[in-house]
Design a protein around this motif. Structure first.
Motif, PDB file in Angstrom:
ATOM      1  N   ARG A 192      -6.348  -5.896  85.219  1.00 16.90           N
ATOM      2  CA  ARG A 192      -5.313  -4.939  84.835  1.00 16.90           C
ATOM      3  C   ARG A 192      -5.817  -3.516  84.602  1.00 16.90           C
ATOM      4  N   GLY A 193      -7.089  -3.376  84.331  1.00 12.37           N
ATOM      5  CA  GLY A 193      -7.561  -2.058  83.922  1.00 12.37           C
ATOM      6  C   GLY A 193      -7.455  -1.934  82.423  1.00 12.37           C
ATOM      7  N   GLU A 205      -6.201   0.223  80.178  1.00 15.19           N
ATOM      8  CA  GLU A 205      -4.968   0.567  79.477  1.00 15.19           C
ATOM      9  C   GLU A 205      -3.894  -0.489  79.621  1.00 15.19           C
ATOM     10  N   ARG A 206      -3.830  -1.085  80.782  1.00 13.55           N
ATOM     11  CA  ARG A 206      -2.758  -2.062  80.971  1.00 13.55           C
ATOM     12  C   ARG A 206      -3.121  -3.471  80.506  1.00 13.55           C
ATOM     13  N   LEU A 239     -14.625  -0.450  88.872  1.00 17.38           N
ATOM     14  CA  LEU A 239     -13.266   0.003  89.142  1.00 17.38           C
ATOM     15  C   LEU A 239     -12.684   0.847  88.019  1.00 17.38           C
ATOM     16  N   GLN A 240     -12.748   0.319  86.810  1.00 17.45           N
ATOM     17  CA  GLN A 240     -12.123   1.052  85.702  1.00 17.45           C
ATOM     18  C   GLN A 240     -12.997   2.206  85.293  1.00 17.45           C
ATOM     19  N   SER A 280     -15.196   5.083  84.917  1.00 18.62           N
ATOM     20  CA  SER A 280     -15.128   6.391  84.286  1.00 18.62           C
ATOM     21  C   SER A 280     -13.713   6.772  83.883  1.00 18.62           C
ATOM     22  N   GLY A 281     -12.755   6.150  84.494  1.00 19.17           N
ATOM     23  CA  GLY A 281     -11.388   6.577  84.249  1.00 19.17           C
ATOM     24  C   GLY A 281     -10.816   6.170  82.913  1.00 19.17           C
ATOM     25  N   SER A 282     -11.362   5.132  82.318  1.00 16.78           N
ATOM     26  CA  SER A 282     -10.758   4.563  81.118  1.00 16.78           C
ATOM     27  C   SER A 282     -10.928   5.458  79.907  1.00 16.78           C
ATOM     28  N   LEU A 283     -11.984   5.221  79.187  1.00 24.11           N
ATOM     29  CA  LEU A 283     -12.214   5.978  77.970  1.00 24.11           C
ATOM     30  C   LEU A 283     -13.334   6.984  78.189  1.00 24.11           C
ATOM     31  N   PRO A 284     -13.233   8.097  77.533  1.00 19.94           N
ATOM     32  CA  PRO A 284     -14.295   9.105  77.631  1.00 19.94           C
ATOM     33  C   PRO A 284     -15.640   8.481  77.238  1.00 19.94           C
ATOM     34  N   ARG A 299     -13.818  -6.502  97.329  1.00 18.88           N
ATOM     35  CA  ARG A 299     -12.506  -6.543  97.953  1.00 18.88           C
ATOM     36  C   ARG A 299     -12.314  -7.807  98.768  1.00 18.88           C
ATOM     37  N   GLY A 329      -7.274  11.511  82.477  1.00 20.95           N
ATOM     38  CA  GLY A 329      -7.107  10.198  83.084  1.00 20.95           C
ATOM     39  C   GLY A 329      -5.630   9.866  83.152  1.00 20.95           C
ATOM     40  N   GLU A 357      -3.606   7.307  82.301  1.00 18.72           N
ATOM     41  CA  GLU A 357      -2.835   6.769  81.181  1.00 18.72           C
ATOM     42  C   GLU A 357      -2.721   7.749  80.025  1.00 18.72           C
ATOM     43  N   ARG A 358      -3.793   8.476  79.790  1.00 16.47           N
ATOM     44  CA  ARG A 358      -3.754   9.379  78.643  1.00 16.47           C
ATOM     45  C   ARG A 358      -3.141  10.741  78.971  1.00 16.47           C
ATOM     46  N   LEU A 399     -12.705   9.810  89.845  1.00 15.76           N
ATOM     47  CA  LEU A 399     -12.931   9.257  88.514  1.00 15.76           C
ATOM     48  C   LEU A 399     -11.894   8.229  88.103  1.00 15.76           C
ATOM     49  N   GLN A 400     -10.638   8.593  88.230  1.00 15.76           N
ATOM     50  CA  GLN A 400      -9.591   7.671  87.786  1.00 15.76           C
ATOM     51  C   GLN A 400      -9.402   6.581  88.813  1.00 15.76           C
ATOM     52  N   SER A 437      -9.550   3.952  91.341  1.00 14.52           N
ATOM     53  CA  SER A 437      -9.095   2.572  91.466  1.00 14.52           C
ATOM     54  C   SER A 437      -8.619   1.990  90.140  1.00 14.52           C
ATOM     55  N   GLY A 438      -9.097   2.545  89.063  1.00  9.56           N
ATOM     56  CA  GLY A 438      -8.803   1.939  87.774  1.00  9.56           C
ATOM     57  C   GLY A 438      -7.391   2.123  87.286  1.00  9.56           C
ATOM     58  N   ARG A 442      -7.901   3.059  98.825  1.00 16.28           N
ATOM     59  CA  ARG A 442      -8.628   2.238  99.776  1.00 16.28           C
ATOM     60  C   ARG A 442      -8.228   2.603 101.195  1.00 16.28           C
TER      61      ARG A 442
END
Lengths: 193, 193, 193, 193
Positions: free
Chosen positions: C26-27, C29-30, C110-111, C113-117, C172, D27, D29-30, D110-111, D113-114, D124
DNA sequence: TATGAATGAGAATTCATTCAT
DNA sequence: AATGAATGAATTCTCATTCAT
């Protein structure tokens, strides 16, 4: 094998002491059962062997103070010759009892009515009991012409309110000698005329 | 076009009214933001357009009473010739203000110190402010020989405590005429000698 | 008696496995804590007995992969005679580790760098660690004339980037034999000249 | 009266720019729609006149980069005599495009695929498109004996991965001259043998 | 078209209470 | 009796989206 009954009672007291301390510090809602248990050096579950709920424990605490206060006031009045002395003795007894039971006092005076509806009710009943005692004295004293006439019940409550504040005033300041008691007593006796 | 600024302010007041009512009934912890919002006939999220948090709302409420009380006391003292009259006027002003702001009063008097630590602090500062005002009067009156000498600060607090109790006494009984005020005033003025 | 410490640890691992799976799908956040807990067959609250927050759990996961990768790379380099072999061994170790830890790898790749700083920071540090290791090899190899000269740090990162892509390419496609590894290794070693 | 169509388009671009900037910083979500709107100096509701949802806006952003990259790569290949030059031109075009579109690049790299499943899919497909282009070149070059033989698709992806990393490496460092491009190109061309 | 206040569904986190050991 | 890990209901706060103006 079961522990002796006295050990049981002792542990209950230990929990009540812990509860008084935690409730006094944190207030009813922010006090956690786990913390009370930890303070009493028992596991969380053990708390529930002695009280059916956090609320019941809280209520027990007030009942305890209730008993102590009424008992000490009653004792103090014994052997007082006249109404005025009884009045004085009652006031002194209340002030002293709260002084001796700081945690319990903090719980009752600070959290008091705000916590649970039932708590508010119970507190009120303690206060009313006390007020009735005082009111009788006031009536009698007024009848004898010792003090001014007036709504006895209301005045009894005013006495209690002033005492309450005196106690809070003290509670805010780290432990203290009873040198203020004289001021309080003088204030109250004058107030009644 | 955005809603007029006054509509904004009105809604904020509406929410504060609702909050006062709910806090007064349930106490801080048991009051749910959802209920406050519902009482004000808005959605939960709307609450957060006007207050950053439940806590901030609660604190705002006290600030509000604070302002009202001090303002009315100050106003009442204006134009009073001597200290004794100022004292009387102050007492009357406090009693009346709380009578006019029943919900707010209930929040402050009942939930008061028990809720949030910050709340306790703030309440204490209101009380201390009031006490200082009174204490000055007492000192002056004592210097003039109008009332007995004694710890002015403590006595000011006793006055406040008695008033507090008078207000609570009233709060317990559905709306009432101010006939008791005279008893209270007499009690307090006598108390000071 | 409390559950054995190993049972505690086991449940924590169970939750981490569940978290890896859910985060991978889910990543960050989700992914809902409730779902992680459900996946681990425990109640929502149980999650919080093992992690202070969703974020902490996520971060733990990366720390875990970090340790595994570095440990395996270090182990693989032990006993390799020359730089070139060390380089090859390192590359192989990274590819294999990610192959073995698919969920963890998905989370990180996948998640990432995008998730949390904080997550981005931590990931970068893992990558930088790895890059430094490679960069030293590259420098040494270049000094010995084994490979072409050039910005070692940048080239180390390019190696990592290519590996990363290889891993994603694989991710993949449902589980696969490692037949591509040879292509990747050849690509990378050629790339370095 | 409706604004001119070009004003419409301009505002949409403005919003996309704002979105790229906010998504890049926070990102997916935020990033808050309100912040995107504020950055574009319009009201929140206006955002929804131009995009059906936050998600759609995000997806549009990628589509935009997609178009730009493919267009520039295609243009760069035009007029290149042989495969090797085409390959080189493609690589250079990609590096340059991302350099020119920093925010967009950050979002995608950065964001990537996540964020959203759909986003991962779309990314992709961009990558695959690019990879196919490269793969054809590789195949042709291999057939001509210019470079080593090998799994063309995988190798194309490795090239992309290394480029990706080069771009990230750069992104981390405040704006920079393209002096590293040479290293990257050399790396990649060597890699292919 | 543009606005921005209002909405309310959604999710993280807490903690009183239970119960298997 | 004692333990403390597990439970899950409850509550605060956030934010994408809507819509009356």
């Amino acid at each position: 094998m079961s522990r002796s009954a006295s050990a049981q009672i002792e542990r209950r007291q230990e929990l009540l002491r812990a509860a008084a301390s935690v409730f006094a510090q944190r207030g009813y809602e922010r006090a956690k059962v786990a913390e009370i248990a930890a303070t009493a050096n028992v596991a969380t579950g053990t708390f529930y062997l002695y009280f059916p709920s956090k609320e019941a424990c809280f209520l027990d605490l007030v009942a305890q103070l209730y008993e102590i206060v009424l008992q000490r006031v009653t004792a103090a009045r014994q052997g007082q010759a006249d109404v005025l002395r009884k009045l004085k003795a009652s006031i002194t007894a209340v002030l002293e009892t709260f002084e001796d039971e700081r945690d319990l006092a903090a719980v009752v005076l600070l959290q008091g009515s705000g916590s649970l509806p039932q708590m508010a009710e119970r507190l009120r009943s303690v206060e009313d009991n006390l007020a009735q005692l005082l009111a009788q004295d006031l009536k009698e004293a007024a009848d004898t012409g010792l003090i001014a006439r007036g709504d006895a019940s209301l005045r009894a409550h005013l006495v209690i309110g002033a005492m309450r504040e005196a106690l809070l005033y003290r509670l805010r300041q780290p432990a203290q000698d009873g040198s203020q008691d004289e001021t309080v007593r003088a204030f109250l006796l004058h107030a009644l005329g």
